[in-house]
Design an enzyme around this catalytic site. Structure first.
Site, short mmCIF file in Angstrom:
data_model
loop_
_atom_site.label_atom_id
_atom_site.label_comp_id
_atom_site.label_asym_id
_atom_site.label_seq_id
_atom_site.Cartn_x
_atom_site.Cartn_y
_atom_site.Cartn_z
N SER A 664 -5.10 10.45 -1.94
CA SER A 664 -5.64 9.27 -1.80
C SER A 664 -6.38 9.10 -0.78
CB SER A 664 -4.79 8.09 -2.08
OG SER A 664 -3.86 7.74 -1.08
N LYS A 707 -3.00 -1.55 -0.87
CA LYS A 707 -3.76 -0.98 0.36
C LYS A 707 -4.79 -2.27 0.80
CE LYS A 707 -3.01 3.55 -1.20
NZ LYS A 707 -3.72 4.95 -1.79
#
Length: 816
Positions: A664, A707
């Site tokens: 990611s 996030k």
């Protein structure tokens, strides 16, 4: 080659950051007016599989249920099994009885419903009756008269034989003298014993005649003495026959009731016959108990025989007994599926230093209790228990329950043991576990698919629609009513549905992992109670969510504090070449913490290597290493493809001291490499997350909400400037269910969220310069990021070629 998309507006508006349910779309005001929902919603395939397994009568159609924890697997399975069990007949009773011909192999007998307990009570009464009846008959006047007659008869036979012996001796003129040492013989004359001196004066013929008479009498005496034991045995046998006859009268009288009561149970007829013979044969047991009571100044009551192991042979060990008041087949959940808890066990008693046992020490297992119905087990626990899985498979394969002891399997017991007759098994086994365990069992155990033909999968989520939202509301009403909580207002239902959507991490879905959602509901009900509210509202749901975050927020707060103090270096302002804020996700149990991490890149001329420092330090996992190789491939195939790839670059996650895994961060890593190669600084006001493929296309990742919120919290702590924001994959827009404060900040232009589909869009947003596309002549547009990168790589290639040029001045080829 895939071309980069043209420059577009990547900024997301606030209305795309969160999907919400409009409370006014509900026709109800509170859940009190809703009809409860029976069963889960969104799990139709799993319900179908469970119903098929529960209704199929073939013994191999056992069921494996898998799905996420909290998806309602256990409650749904139990509800559906109980519905099916109610339609089935209540199973028969099973008992173990003494096998009089082979005590080591107790008899397993099936009895009609409820008869097991009745037989046990009847046998107890039979033993109690015999304790009284047998001694009473053996001390009765009739018995005493018969026994006296027998004793007198044999005494007379003894006297008659002795008299015959004496008469024969007297006829031979031989005296039989009884002494303390036995019998002795002596010759006689004229009625007197011949003395030795007289004997010496007799003629030889006379002495020989006397000796012959003594010898003949001695033979008769020996025959008489030899006949005495036989006569005693005959007397004992006659008395035993008398005792058996009298005991038979008592036994037949006592057993008449029990045989009539259970006359219709054909399986008990052979047992009753063997029981009758054994009771008569062991009548002295009952007499000895009566004698011990008579001799004891504090005699025990009738109940004493229950504690006397000598009478265990006449007891009934009820393994399974159902009451007529029960409805349907049993549904048994065994939470500790050890071998003994599944198949039963045999206990032992210590007597005089030795371990002994009998059929009364056989204890039932879950398979006995579930026989005729359903047995629910946790798959992982079964596999963790020694021998339990193999024992379960053996019982399923043979359709019988064998009592198997752990010690016996391991060969650790030297005590006497039993081999009880197996009980026929008709049960449906349901294993509940996870998907990975199901795959491993199917792959590694060749027997698994033979016994478990059906699998039911509980999904993690279902599509969000007005219909499913309404079903969700009815499910809320069901839980509220079941647990006695306050009714929920429609805005509370809407807020709880939004929480379920966030749990699903998809604006178009709703989570089916209901445990966490119901925990929010329960805490909200508690908060409503503290504020004396009559119904649970959206404010209570928000307070419950905030309270849960606060309780688990210790690690998050410590991380933010370290960043605020500069212990972890994160910048949210300024610009730096080759440096970008990546976004990571840490999972600690159910807690998920999103946090920024500084990613840096350094470049120089080299032999075409992109060094992954995390991998070199053995901190990078295989997925992260793969992502770095993809970045290297992207650079090598997009820029300066006509010359050798002459780059040396290094990538690192700064200030990370644990493992790094996943792809990611590959978009952030690629952007830092492109910044370092183009020598264009990256704005530190942004954080980046997303993975890329070899064509530079940005791919979706997980944990997007945490996030974004993690970086947002850091920006709030350092002061929002309006220029801060995050760059995410465009495919992740549908996964956004951000907190209300983040959405409000975006609406007020205090924070930005950009969605990109290609790395060029990300680097353009980070640097403020266009990425650039190749023109028809094949070169990138001047003044763009990509043009700068290609020029830099061409320069590296020329420098490398010059560095390696031969002394004679000949030119090297592109692959040299």
């Amino acid at each position: 080659m895939t071309t980069a998309p043209s420059t577009t507006n990547t900024s997301l508006s606030a209305n795309l950051l969160r999907a919400t349910v409009d409370p006014m779309s509900f026709a109800f005001k509170t859940t009190a007016s809703l009809e409860p929902l029976v069963g889960p919603f969104g799990q139709e395939r799993a319900v179908e599989a469970i119903r098929l397994s529960s209704q199929m009568r073939h013994r191999r159609f056992n069921l494996y249920v898998h799905g996420a924890e909290g998806s309602g697997r256990h409650s749904t399975v139990l509800r559906l099994l109980e519905e099916e069990a109610a339609l089935r007949p209540v199973p028969s009773d099973w008992v173990y009885l003494q096998n009089f011909s082979n005590p080591d192999q107790p008899l397993a007998i099936s009895l009609p419903l409820g008869q097991g307990v009745k037989l046990r009570a009847a046998m107890a009464r039979l033993a109690e009756d015999l304790v009284t009846h047998i001694p009473a008959l053996l001390v009765s006047e009739d018995y005493q008269n018969r026994r006296t007659a027998l004793e007198q008869e044999f005494a007379a036979r003894h006297e008659a034989a002795l008299e015959d012996l004496r008469n024969a001796a007297q006829a031979r003129e031989v005296a039989i003298i009884k002494t303390p040492m036995g019998y002795s013989l002596a010759p006689m004359q004229a009625g007197e014993v011949v003395k030795p001196d007289v004997m010496a004066g007799l003629s030889d013929a006379a002495r020989r005649q006397l000796d012959a008479n003594v010898t003949a009498t001695r033979d008769d005496l020996e025959n008489f003495l030899l006949s005495l034991p036989e006569l005693g045995r005959a007397e004992s046998e006659a008395i035993s026959e008398l005792n058996a006859h009298m005991a038979g009268i008592a036994v037949n009288s006592a057993m008449s009731k029990i045989t009539k009561t259970f006359a219709k149970v054909a399986a008990l007829k052979p047992y009753f016959e063997a029981l009758r013979a054994d009771l008569i044969d062991k009548a002295d047991l009952f007499l000895s108990l009566e004698l011990s009571r008579a001799e004891n100044p504090f005699p025990p009551g009738i109940a004493a025989l229950r504690d006397d192991p000598r009478f265990n042979r006449y007891r009934v060990n009820v393994m399974v007994s159902q009451s007529k008041s029960e409805r349907g087949a049993p549904v048994v959940v065994e939470t500790l599926p050890s071998l003994s808890n599944l198949t039963g066990r045999i206990d032992y008693l210590s007597m005089q230093g030795a371990l002994i046992t009998d059929f009364t020490q056989i204890k039932p297992g879950a398979l006995h209790r579930a026989n005729g119905g359903f047995l629910v087990l946790d798959a992982r626990r079964v596999l963790n228990e020694p021998h339990a899985w193999e024992g379960l498979k053996r019982c399923l394969e043979t359709a019988s329950v064998y009592v198997i002891a752990d010690a016996e399997r391991l060969g650790l017991t030297a005590a006497m043991t039993l081999e009880p007759q197996p009980i026929p098994l008709d049960v449906r086994v349901i294993l509940i576990g996870d998907r990975m365990l199901h795959m491993l069992l199917s792959e590694l155990d060749p027997d698994f698919d033979e016994f478990f033909r059906i699998a039911a999968e509980f999904g993690d989520d279902t599509r969000r629609s007005p219909e499913t939202i309404m079903l969700f509301a009815r499910m809320v009403a069901t839980i509220v009513k079941k647990e006695g909580m306050r009714a929920m207002a429609r805005d509370g239902v809407a807020a709880l549905a939004d929480a379920a959507t966030r749990a699903a991490e998809d604006q178009e879905k709703i989570s089916l992992r209901m445990n966490r959602i119901w925990d929010i509901l329960r805490e909200a009900d508690h908060i409503a109670g503290q504020s004396k509210a009559r119904v649970v509202k959206a404010t209570h749901i928000a307070a419950a969510i905030a309270a849960a975050d606060r309780r688990s927020g210790g690690p998050r707060e410590r991380l933010q504090e370290m960043i605020a103090r500069g212990g972890i270096m994160i910048s949210t302002a300024g610009s730096t070449v080759g440096q970008v804020n990546g976004l990571t996700l840490a999972e600690i149990g159910d807690l998920r913490i999103g946090a920024p991490v500084r990613i840096t890149a350094r470049v120089r001329m080299g032999a075409g290597h992109v060094i992954d420092i995390e991998r070199e330090a053995k901190l990078g996992g295989p997925l992260h290493s793969k992502a770095v190789l993809i970045l290297s491939s992207y650079l090598a195939t997009r820029y300066a493809i006509d010359v050798p790839f002459s780059l040396w670059a290094s990538l690192v996650f700064e200030q990370t001291y644990g493992g790094v895994e996943g792809d990611s961060a590959s978009l952030a890593e690629l952007c830092s490499l492109m910044s370092a190669l183009s020598e264009v600084p990256i704005s530190q006001s942004f954080a980046v997350t997303g993975s890329v493929n070899q064509m530079g296309e940005v791919q979706p990742i997980g944990g997007i909400n945490e996030k974004i919120e993690g970086f947002f919290d850091i920006c709030v702590a350092q002061g929002l400037t309006g220029r801060q924001g995050v760059i995410i994959p465009k495919q992740n827009v549908v996964n956004l269910m951000l907190r209300a404060d983040v959405v409000d900040a975006v609406a007020q232009s205090k924070f930005q969220i950009h969605a990109v589909s290609h790395v060029d869009e990300a680097v353009a947003q980070l640097t403020g310069l266009p990425a650039g596309e190749r023109a028809q002549h094949g070169n990138f547009e001047d003044g763009t990021i990509n043009a700068n990168i290609e020029v830099r790589l061409l320069g590296f290639a020329e420098a490398r070629a010059a560095y390696r040029a031969p002394a004679d001045g000949t030119q090297l080829g592109p692959n040299d």
